[in-house]
Design a protein around this motif. Sequence first.
Motif, PDB file in Angstrom:
ATOM      1  N   GLN A  22      -5.129  -4.262 -17.836  1.00 44.45           N
ATOM      2  CA  GLN A  22      -5.079  -4.067 -19.287  1.00 44.45           C
ATOM      3  C   GLN A  22      -4.819  -2.610 -19.669  1.00 44.45           C
ATOM      4  O   GLN A  22      -5.172  -2.171 -20.761  1.00 44.45           O
ATOM      5  N   ILE A  23      -4.173  -1.881 -18.762  1.00 41.97           N
ATOM      6  CA  ILE A  23      -3.803  -0.487 -19.014  1.00 41.97           C
ATOM      7  C   ILE A  23      -2.300  -0.290 -18.829  1.00 41.97           C
ATOM      8  O   ILE A  23      -1.617   0.229 -19.707  1.00 41.97           O
ATOM      9  N   ASN A  24      -1.790  -0.734 -17.680  1.00 49.24           N
ATOM     10  CA  ASN A  24      -0.374  -0.573 -17.361  1.00 49.24           C
ATOM     11  C   ASN A  24       0.474  -1.705 -17.919  1.00 49.24           C
ATOM     12  O   ASN A  24       0.029  -2.860 -17.963  1.00 49.24           O
ATOM     13  N   GLN A  25       1.685  -1.381 -18.336  1.00 44.10           N
ATOM     14  CA  GLN A  25       2.650  -2.394 -18.733  1.00 44.10           C
ATOM     15  C   GLN A  25       3.116  -3.147 -17.486  1.00 44.10           C
ATOM     16  O   GLN A  25       3.324  -2.540 -16.429  1.00 44.10           O
ATOM     17  N   LEU A  26       3.252  -4.458 -17.598  1.00 43.27           N
ATOM     18  CA  LEU A  26       3.650  -5.253 -16.441  1.00 43.27           C
ATOM     19  C   LEU A  26       5.165  -5.350 -16.316  1.00 43.27           C
ATOM     20  O   LEU A  26       5.836  -5.903 -17.175  1.00 43.27           O
TER      21      LEU A  26
ATOM     22  N   ALA B 296       0.827  -1.211   0.000  1.00 45.23           N
ATOM     23  CA  ALA B 296       0.000   0.000   0.000  1.00 45.23           C
ATOM     24  C   ALA B 296       0.861   1.260   0.000  1.00 45.23           C
ATOM     25  O   ALA B 296       0.599   2.209  -0.747  1.00 45.23           O
ATOM     26  N   SER B 297       1.901   1.271   0.822  1.00 40.87           N
ATOM     27  CA  SER B 297       2.776   2.447   0.851  1.00 40.87           C
ATOM     28  C   SER B 297       3.612   2.538  -0.416  1.00 40.87           C
ATOM     29  O   SER B 297       3.985   3.634  -0.852  1.00 40.87           O
ATOM     30  N   GLY B 298       3.885   1.384  -1.041  1.00 45.06           N
ATOM     31  CA  GLY B 298       4.573   1.397  -2.330  1.00 45.06           C
ATOM     32  C   GLY B 298       3.730   2.051  -3.404  1.00 45.06           C
ATOM     33  O   GLY B 298       4.239   2.789  -4.259  1.00 45.06           O
ATOM     34  N   LEU B 299       2.419   1.810  -3.365  1.00 39.26           N
ATOM     35  CA  LEU B 299       1.508   2.480  -4.294  1.00 39.26           C
ATOM     36  C   LEU B 299       1.455   3.974  -4.013  1.00 39.26           C
ATOM     37  O   LEU B 299       1.506   4.800  -4.933  1.00 39.26           O
ATOM     38  N   ALA B 300       1.358   4.335  -2.746  1.00 41.35           N
ATOM     39  CA  ALA B 300       1.231   5.744  -2.375  1.00 41.35           C
ATOM     40  C   ALA B 300       2.496   6.541  -2.671  1.00 41.35           C
ATOM     41  O   ALA B 300       2.428   7.718  -3.025  1.00 41.35           O
ATOM     42  N   SER B 301       3.647   5.889  -2.551  1.00 39.15           N
ATOM     43  CA  SER B 301       4.925   6.597  -2.700  1.00 39.15           C
ATOM     44  C   SER B 301       5.493   6.549  -4.107  1.00 39.15           C
ATOM     45  O   SER B 301       6.542   7.133  -4.375  1.00 39.15           O
ATOM     46  N   GLY B 302       4.819   5.841  -5.024  1.00 43.33           N
ATOM     47  CA  GLY B 302       5.293   5.800  -6.407  1.00 43.33           C
ATOM     48  C   GLY B 302       6.309   4.729  -6.698  1.00 43.33           C
ATOM     49  O   GLY B 302       6.964   4.759  -7.744  1.00 43.33           O
ATOM     50  N   GLU B 303       6.461   3.732  -5.805  1.00 36.20           N
ATOM     51  CA  GLU B 303       7.277   2.563  -6.130  1.00 36.20           C
ATOM     52  C   GLU B 303       6.492   1.627  -7.055  1.00 36.20           C
ATOM     53  O   GLU B 303       7.081   0.936  -7.894  1.00 36.20           O
TER      54      GLU B 303
ATOM     55  N   PRO C 125      23.276  -1.208 -14.920  1.00 36.11           N
ATOM     56  CA  PRO C 125      22.068  -1.450 -14.132  1.00 36.11           C
ATOM     57  C   PRO C 125      22.375  -1.481 -12.636  1.00 36.11           C
ATOM     58  O   PRO C 125      23.377  -2.054 -12.210  1.00 36.11           O
ATOM     59  N   ASP C 126      21.524  -0.867 -11.872  1.00 40.55           N
ATOM     60  CA  ASP C 126      21.708  -0.843 -10.416  1.00 40.55           C
ATOM     61  C   ASP C 126      21.275  -2.194  -9.837  1.00 40.55           C
ATOM     62  O   ASP C 126      20.107  -2.581  -9.952  1.00 40.55           O
ATOM     63  N   PRO C 127      22.202  -2.936  -9.202  1.00 34.45           N
ATOM     64  CA  PRO C 127      21.847  -4.263  -8.686  1.00 34.45           C
ATOM     65  C   PRO C 127      20.886  -4.224  -7.507  1.00 34.45           C
ATOM     66  O   PRO C 127      20.346  -5.265  -7.120  1.00 34.45           O
ATOM     67  N   ARG C 128      20.668  -3.058  -6.938  1.00 35.00           N
ATOM     68  CA  ARG C 128      19.778  -2.947  -5.777  1.00 35.00           C
ATOM     69  C   ARG C 128      18.310  -2.874  -6.167  1.00 35.00           C
ATOM     70  O   ARG C 128      17.432  -3.078  -5.319  1.00 35.00           O
ATOM     71  N   VAL C 129      18.028  -2.571  -7.424  1.00 38.45           N
ATOM     72  CA  VAL C 129      16.642  -2.460  -7.904  1.00 38.45           C
ATOM     73  C   VAL C 129      16.532  -3.298  -9.173  1.00 38.45           C
ATOM     74  O   VAL C 129      16.621  -2.793 -10.290  1.00 38.45           O
ATOM     75  N   ARG C 130      16.345  -4.578  -8.974  1.00 35.08           N
ATOM     76  CA  ARG C 130      16.304  -5.508 -10.102  1.00 35.08           C
ATOM     77  C   ARG C 130      14.844  -5.790 -10.484  1.00 35.08           C
ATOM     78  O   ARG C 130      14.078  -6.310  -9.689  1.00 35.08           O
ATOM     79  N   VAL C 131      14.503  -5.430 -11.714  1.00 31.22           N
ATOM     80  CA  VAL C 131      13.132  -5.602 -12.204  1.00 31.22           C
ATOM     81  C   VAL C 131      13.170  -6.173 -13.617  1.00 31.22           C
ATOM     82  O   VAL C 131      14.206  -6.127 -14.295  1.00 31.22           O
ATOM     83  N   THR C 132      12.015  -6.701 -14.046  1.00 28.92           N
ATOM     84  CA  THR C 132      11.928  -7.340 -15.362  1.00 28.92           C
ATOM     85  C   THR C 132      10.698  -6.844 -16.110  1.00 28.92           C
ATOM     86  O   THR C 132       9.594  -6.808 -15.549  1.00 28.92           O
ATOM     87  N   ASN C 133      10.887  -6.487 -17.365  1.00 28.56           N
ATOM     88  CA  ASN C 133       9.774  -6.140 -18.237  1.00 28.56           C
ATOM     89  C   ASN C 133       9.159  -7.427 -18.783  1.00 28.56           C
ATOM     90  O   ASN C 133       9.827  -8.186 -19.493  1.00 28.56           O
ATOM     91  N   GLN C 134       7.902  -7.673 -18.450  1.00 34.61           N
ATOM     92  CA  GLN C 134       7.234  -8.902 -18.900  1.00 34.61           C
ATOM     93  C   GLN C 134       6.656  -8.769 -20.302  1.00 34.61           C
ATOM     94  O   GLN C 134       6.094  -9.735 -20.834  1.00 34.61           O
ATOM     95  N   ASN C 135       6.796  -7.592 -20.892  1.00 37.69           N
ATOM     96  CA  ASN C 135       6.369  -7.364 -22.277  1.00 37.69           C
ATOM     97  C   ASN C 135       4.906  -7.735 -22.531  1.00 37.69           C
ATOM     98  O   ASN C 135       4.546  -8.310 -23.560  1.00 37.69           O
ATOM     99  N   ARG C 136       4.080  -7.400 -21.558  1.00 38.32           N
ATOM    100  CA  ARG C 136       2.636  -7.578 -21.714  1.00 38.32           C
ATOM    101  C   ARG C 136       1.925  -6.630 -20.761  1.00 38.32           C
ATOM    102  O   ARG C 136       2.544  -6.047 -19.863  1.00 38.32           O
ATOM    103  N   LEU C 137       0.644  -6.484 -20.965  1.00 43.16           N
ATOM    104  CA  LEU C 137      -0.138  -5.634 -20.081  1.00 43.16           C
ATOM    105  C   LEU C 137      -0.415  -6.336 -18.762  1.00 43.16           C
ATOM    106  O   LEU C 137      -0.501  -7.573 -18.695  1.00 43.16           O
ATOM    107  N   ALA C 138      -0.542  -5.546 -17.698  1.00 42.75           N
ATOM    108  CA  ALA C 138      -0.883  -6.075 -16.388  1.00 42.75           C
ATOM    109  C   ALA C 138      -2.367  -6.414 -16.326  1.00 42.75           C
ATOM    110  O   ALA C 138      -3.093  -6.297 -17.322  1.00 42.75           O
ATOM    111  N   GLY C 139      -2.842  -6.801 -15.157  1.00 42.85           N
ATOM    112  CA  GLY C 139      -4.216  -7.264 -15.005  1.00 42.85           C
ATOM    113  C   GLY C 139      -5.265  -6.241 -15.360  1.00 42.85           C
ATOM    114  O   GLY C 139      -6.376  -6.602 -15.761  1.00 42.85           O
TER     115      GLY C 139
ATOM    116  N   ALA D 198       6.601   0.846 -10.798  1.00 40.67           N
ATOM    117  CA  ALA D 198       6.395   2.192 -11.347  1.00 40.67           C
ATOM    118  C   ALA D 198       7.565   2.606 -12.233  1.00 40.67           C
ATOM    119  O   ALA D 198       8.701   2.129 -12.073  1.00 40.67           O
ATOM    120  N   THR D 199       7.294   3.489 -13.156  1.00 45.36           N
ATOM    121  CA  THR D 199       8.282   3.921 -14.160  1.00 45.36           C
ATOM    122  C   THR D 199       9.616   4.369 -13.569  1.00 45.36           C
ATOM    123  O   THR D 199      10.672   3.982 -14.085  1.00 45.36           O
TER     124      THR D 199
END
Length: 428
Positions: free
Chosen positions: A300-304, A78-85, A284-298, A272-273
């Motif tokens: 159907q608006i945001n990229q996952l 919830a705080s990740g959503l509020a803070s833009g993570e 690439p910063d090893p502390r923030v490791r993320v992966t582009n799944q190359n599809r829309l999220a649940g 978040a972007t």
Amino acid sequence: MHRAARRRSGVRGVARAAALAWLCAAAAGCSDTVDRLLTATTPSRLGETAFLVPQNAPLLVASAIADFECAYGAYVVASGLASGELYDASQTASRWSYDRREVLPADAHYSTFGCEAIGVYTPISTARYTTDQALQKLGEWTDAEVPNRARLRATAALYAGYSYLLLAEGFCTAAVNLGPELTTAQLLDSAEARFTTALGLVTAADSTVRYGASVGRARARLGKGNTAGAASDAATVPVSFVLNATADNNSGRRNNRVFAQNNASNTGVTIATPYRTLTVAGAPDPRVRVTNQNRLAGDQINQLWTQNKYASLTASLPIATGVEAQLILAEAQGAAQGVATLNALRARAGVALPALTAAEAASFQATVYEERRRELFLQGTRWFDERRGNLTLDPATGTQYPKGGSYGAQRCWPLPAVERAANPNLGG
């Protein structure tokens, strides 16, 4: 029980009582029996006092920890959503206010929903109550009644401290046990007091509670502006230390909430972007490791985009770490000593990042917040950092929200209307 089933059960019960009354009518002295049967009640619950006994002390503490761990997982998301993570990637409109930074006191989701559904106020308040209750009862019992009582008390105080800390950092105000409305500073005082209790009870051999309480007290002190006290606590914690919230697959409550929401099949959030392509010196910063799944999220608006920090539903979620302690220490030290502390942290094994640039060192406070943003990614600290540092919000206030409305300027969640309505000390 379903309402219709309860009605049917009630009708059958009345019919049986009536039949018995008719049969007894011809028998002398039957009226007393009928009276007792018609007025008897079947207890559906056992009072908690039956369980608040010394032999259940380990169970009380373990249950309180479980309450906190579930609440903490919800708070991180919830705080990740509020803070833009994170961005909300669900079709559940009641969650969008987190993401939009526009939570209202009357909103039920943040105030009354459970931890599995990413509610925050009720789960954290529950953890606060059960940890405080365990701490109180252990203070009333004796060492003869409860083996290992000092450690159990220290552990209860540790998790009570973190419960108060989440209320202080996440909410603009809060109330405890139907008491008055408490400010962030007052809640931080309560957190600090419980961490101090834990440190006074713990033995030198119990490093988990000792270091966990030291990080918590340093965090509470930093939040109140007590940099000297924060530095004193943080300096005692080794970089390798971690206090984890455990997770498993036994129930949804026990899942790693970040993985469940971001990596599982029905994704509720996406990275978040600003966290998708972070680099240091072009790598690439090893502390923030993320992966582009190359599809829309649940939704159907945001990229996952998915996080790689927590590998499964059973992965532990850090509550306090030696890395956080070093970040607190650096901030409390200021640029004169803090640059060296940050450089040592960046150079540690498994990270091996170059030292801060001259420009980063010159803008030391901004650099501390940036290092915290990356080091403590998805650990529930960014929401309060944005408030105490008055950091720039991203997306900016007024930006159109993709699911309707626009982003607000919120930096903490309001006291829920249900708390105000039910609490006689708040006009309820």
